[in-house]
Design an enzyme around this catalytic site. Structure first.
Site, mmCIF file in Angstrom:
data_model
loop_
_atom_site.group_PDB
_atom_site.id
_atom_site.type_symbol
_atom_site.label_atom_id
_atom_site.label_comp_id
_atom_site.label_asym_id
_atom_site.label_seq_id
_atom_site.Cartn_x
_atom_site.Cartn_y
_atom_site.Cartn_z
ATOM 1 N N GLU A 127 -0.501 -1.930 5.185
ATOM 2 C CA GLU A 127 0.393 -1.839 6.327
ATOM 3 C C GLU A 127 0.276 -0.505 7.036
ATOM 4 O O GLU A 127 0.463 -0.423 8.247
ATOM 5 C CB GLU A 127 1.848 -2.039 5.859
ATOM 6 C CG GLU A 127 2.860 -2.167 6.992
ATOM 7 C CD GLU A 127 3.341 -0.839 7.575
ATOM 8 O OE1 GLU A 127 3.723 -0.805 8.756
ATOM 9 O OE2 GLU A 127 3.320 0.173 6.836
ATOM 10 N N ASP B 208 0.815 -1.218 0.000
ATOM 11 C CA ASP B 208 0.000 0.000 0.000
ATOM 12 C C ASP B 208 0.847 1.265 0.000
ATOM 13 O O ASP B 208 2.015 1.273 0.386
ATOM 14 C CB ASP B 208 -0.952 0.012 1.196
ATOM 15 C CG ASP B 208 -0.230 -0.121 2.530
ATOM 16 O OD1 ASP B 208 0.775 -0.869 2.585
ATOM 17 O OD2 ASP B 208 -0.654 0.505 3.512
#
Length: 390
Positions: free
Chosen positions: A135, A77
């Site tokens: 994350e 991400d």
């Protein structure tokens, strides 16, 4: 051919993958395009992936003979921020979203490891690759675990890396034991009684009470936490009032707490409640506190450090591995290390001669792409050496 030479042979592909991810960043649990691209590349290596955790993937690579299974992880991400690297022809194409924490590099490097392992599986045992979403504060690792990423077969140990531009290319670093801060956040509402600013004695001023509370909270770390432990309590926002001549009804403030040891984490939380409760009661006010625990601390299992040492020496050369202090930055790799032995190391991607040295989460963050094959080689070598030693 050794692992580094094999990784250097796919450097152009690694750069292509990384720039694809960099140009098309996606936020946590929205990494659909990233996941699909990773799947496509894996298929070209002859590998199939299992979808889980909404936008995550696992890939099982069997070895040449039976044995334990080791895990390798990358996060996918991006951050909700604007990139400032206008000079890059591969800068983010999505306004307000950018890979300023290096997850694009992590994903590309794990793809590289996938190719290396597919071409040359370990002699004994298996490797499971974890392409993880979310994350950045959304606990993607926890979701991966809940969806079975460490099961079927059971993953015995896990490794991951994080790029770091403050360290020069060609180096790696690790912290033994607890290596990152547990990440908690809080919001506190001080509830008083509003009134005219010319007559404060007729009101219960939440602004002055908040000032007392904030000042006292800062003494938790300096006067209640063991100085040999580590803790940070930061107030990062405060909101209250709307007019110069009006005392408001309430003030809201919030921030973050970072700790290493679980005992310090428990202490700070309990002391915050005690102090806020005592001060508000003393001034005839009320309070509401929302304290939320986030990532725990990453624990780098000391028994896995020798495998990393051997891997770094083989890939980067003697003296390339450095040992650092813990960081109070958070990392949800910690959810894996709560379950199984794990190690996370930092990969140097900085290059002063190329003016690449911006810190993580900076709008100017970038990496020296010559480090990409090094990351793929280190992850692959770590898996080989761990399994060979079992």
């Amino acid at each position: 051919m050794n692992t580094r030479k094999r990784a250097e042979a796919i450097k152009r592909e690694l750069i292509t993958w990384r720039r694809q991810f960099h140009q098309h960043p996606e936020l946590g649990f929205e990494e659909f395009e990233t996941r699909n691209y990773v799947e496509k590349q894996l298929q070209s290596f002859g590998l199939s992936a299992t979808r889980l955790a909404k936008t995550g993937l696992t890939v099982f690579i069997p070895g040449k003979s039976n044995g334990p299974t080791v895990g390798l992880r990358a996060d996918m991400d991006a951050l909700p921020m604007q990139e400032a690297n206008e000079q890059l022809d591969y800068r983010s194409k999505h306004d307000g979203i950018a890979h300023m924490c290096g997850h694009d590099a992590h994903t590309a490097m794990l793809l590289g490891a996938a190719k290396l392992l597919a071409d040359e599986p370990p002699e004994r045992g298996n490797v499971k690759l974890l392409f993880q979403p979310a994350e950045e504060g959304l606990r993607g690792a926890e979701r991966m675990i809940q969806d079975g990423a460490l099961d079927n077969p059971k993953v015995e140990a896990i490794a991951g890396t994080h790029v770091y531009a403050k360290n020069e290319i060609g180096t790696a670093s690790v912290t033994k034991g607890l290596s990152s801060g547990a990440v908690d956040v809080f919001s506190v509402k001080i509830i008083g009684k509003g009134g005219h600013a010319a007559h404060p004695y007729l009101a219960t001023d939440p602004i002055t009470i908040t000032a007392e509370v904030i000042s006292s909270l800062q003494q938790i770390v300096s006067r209640h936490v063991d100085p040999l432990s580590s803790a940070v309590l930061s107030i990062t926002r405060i909101h209250g009032g709307s007019a110069d001549n009006v005392i408001p009804n309430e003030v809201v403030f919030g921030g973050t707490v970072r700790t290493l040891e679980p005992s310090a984490r428990d202490l700070v939380e309990s002391e915050m409640h005690r102090i806020v409760k005592g001060i508000t009661e003393a001034f005839d006010a009320q309070y509401e506190m929302d304290y939320r625990r986030g990532f725990p601390s990453v624990y780098n299992d000391p028994q896995l450090i020798p495998v990393l040492e051997q891997s770094v020496e083989n890939v980067l050369g003697s003296g390339a591995l450095h040992y650092g202090k813990p960081s109070m930055g958070g990392e949800d790799f910690s959810y894996y290390t709560e379950q199984i032995p794990g190690t996370m190391f930092r990969l140097g991607v900085g290059n002063k001669s190329k003016n690449i040295h911006a810190s993580l989460h900076s709008p100017n963050f970038n990496i020296d792409e010559d480090a990409l094959p090094l990351g793929s080689a280190l992850l692959t070598e770590w898996a080989y050496r761990y399994l060979a030693a079992r």
